[in-house]
Design a protein around this motif. Structure first.
Motif, PDB file in Angstrom:
ATOM      1  N   MET A  13      45.423  48.770  41.503  1.00 42.12           N
ATOM      2  CA  MET A  13      45.731  47.580  42.297  1.00 42.12           C
ATOM      3  C   MET A  13      44.857  46.407  41.853  1.00 42.12           C
ATOM      4  O   MET A  13      45.334  45.267  41.779  1.00 42.12           O
ATOM      5  N   ASN A  14      43.609  46.674  41.539  1.00 46.13           N
ATOM      6  CA  ASN A  14      42.715  45.621  41.053  1.00 46.13           C
ATOM      7  C   ASN A  14      43.257  45.014  39.765  1.00 46.13           C
ATOM      8  O   ASN A  14      43.292  43.787  39.612  1.00 46.13           O
ATOM      9  N   ILE A  15      43.711  45.843  38.857  1.00 46.69           N
ATOM     10  CA  ILE A  15      44.284  45.365  37.592  1.00 46.69           C
ATOM     11  C   ILE A  15      45.558  44.573  37.858  1.00 46.69           C
ATOM     12  O   ILE A  15      45.772  43.503  37.276  1.00 46.69           O
ATOM     13  N   PHE A  16      46.408  45.079  38.728  1.00 50.06           N
ATOM     14  CA  PHE A  16      47.652  44.368  39.065  1.00 50.06           C
ATOM     15  C   PHE A  16      47.360  42.980  39.638  1.00 50.06           C
ATOM     16  O   PHE A  16      47.930  41.980  39.225  1.00 50.06           O
ATOM     17  N   LEU A  17      46.449  42.923  40.609  1.00 52.10           N
ATOM     18  CA  LEU A  17      46.138  41.639  41.234  1.00 52.10           C
ATOM     19  C   LEU A  17      45.455  40.686  40.258  1.00 52.10           C
ATOM     20  O   LEU A  17      45.715  39.489  40.257  1.00 52.10           O
ATOM     21  N   SER A  18      44.585  41.212  39.401  1.00 51.46           N
ATOM     22  CA  SER A  18      43.933  40.374  38.385  1.00 51.46           C
ATOM     23  C   SER A  18      44.954  39.765  37.447  1.00 51.46           C
ATOM     24  O   SER A  18      44.870  38.572  37.115  1.00 51.46           O
ATOM     25  N   SER A  19      45.924  40.556  37.011  1.00 55.39           N
ATOM     26  CA  SER A  19      46.956  40.025  36.121  1.00 55.39           C
ATOM     27  C   SER A  19      47.850  39.036  36.859  1.00 55.39           C
ATOM     28  O   SER A  19      48.283  38.033  36.295  1.00 55.39           O
ATOM     29  N   PHE A  20      48.089  39.272  38.130  1.00 52.48           N
ATOM     30  CA  PHE A  20      48.891  38.351  38.951  1.00 52.48           C
ATOM     31  C   PHE A  20      48.166  37.014  39.080  1.00 52.48           C
ATOM     32  O   PHE A  20      48.794  35.948  39.026  1.00 52.48           O
ATOM     33  N   LEU A  21      46.851  37.061  39.224  1.00 53.23           N
ATOM     34  CA  LEU A  21      46.058  35.830  39.370  1.00 53.23           C
ATOM     35  C   LEU A  21      45.994  35.016  38.078  1.00 53.23           C
ATOM     36  O   LEU A  21      45.698  33.823  38.118  1.00 53.23           O
TER      37      LEU A  21
END
Length: 90
Positions: free
Chosen positions: A79-87
């Protein structure tokens, strides 16, 4: 950014709820406004609730039942990776 799983359930409705902290004001509002998942701002943190089909629920396997802490840690990292890429699109 820190991501912690705060709640999860498998049954009639399969979900995992995450609490995301250490976000800037802009990041917090961007995620809240643009994620398709259910989100809520709680103080300086973002709550994200994701719903899953039986096939995609991350804690469904027999191995997960015995090594749940490992599966939770992996899900928090993903989830951290997903949100980082989303940001990155911010």
């Amino acid at each position: 950014m820190e991501v912690k799983i705060t709640d999860y359930s498998q049954g009639k409705v399969n979900y995992v709820e995450y609490l995301v902290s250490n976000l800037s004001f802009d990041q917090l509002n961007y995620l809240n406004d643009n994620l398709e998942e259910e989100t809520n701002i709680i103080g300086d943190n973002l709550s994200v609730k994701m719903y899953f089909s039986d096939e995609l629920y991350p804690f469904q396997s027999d191995v997960a039942k015995f090594r749940l802490d490992d599966f939770i840690a992996r899900e928090e990292i993903e989830m951290n990776i997903f949100l980082s890429s989303f940001l990155e699109d911010m």
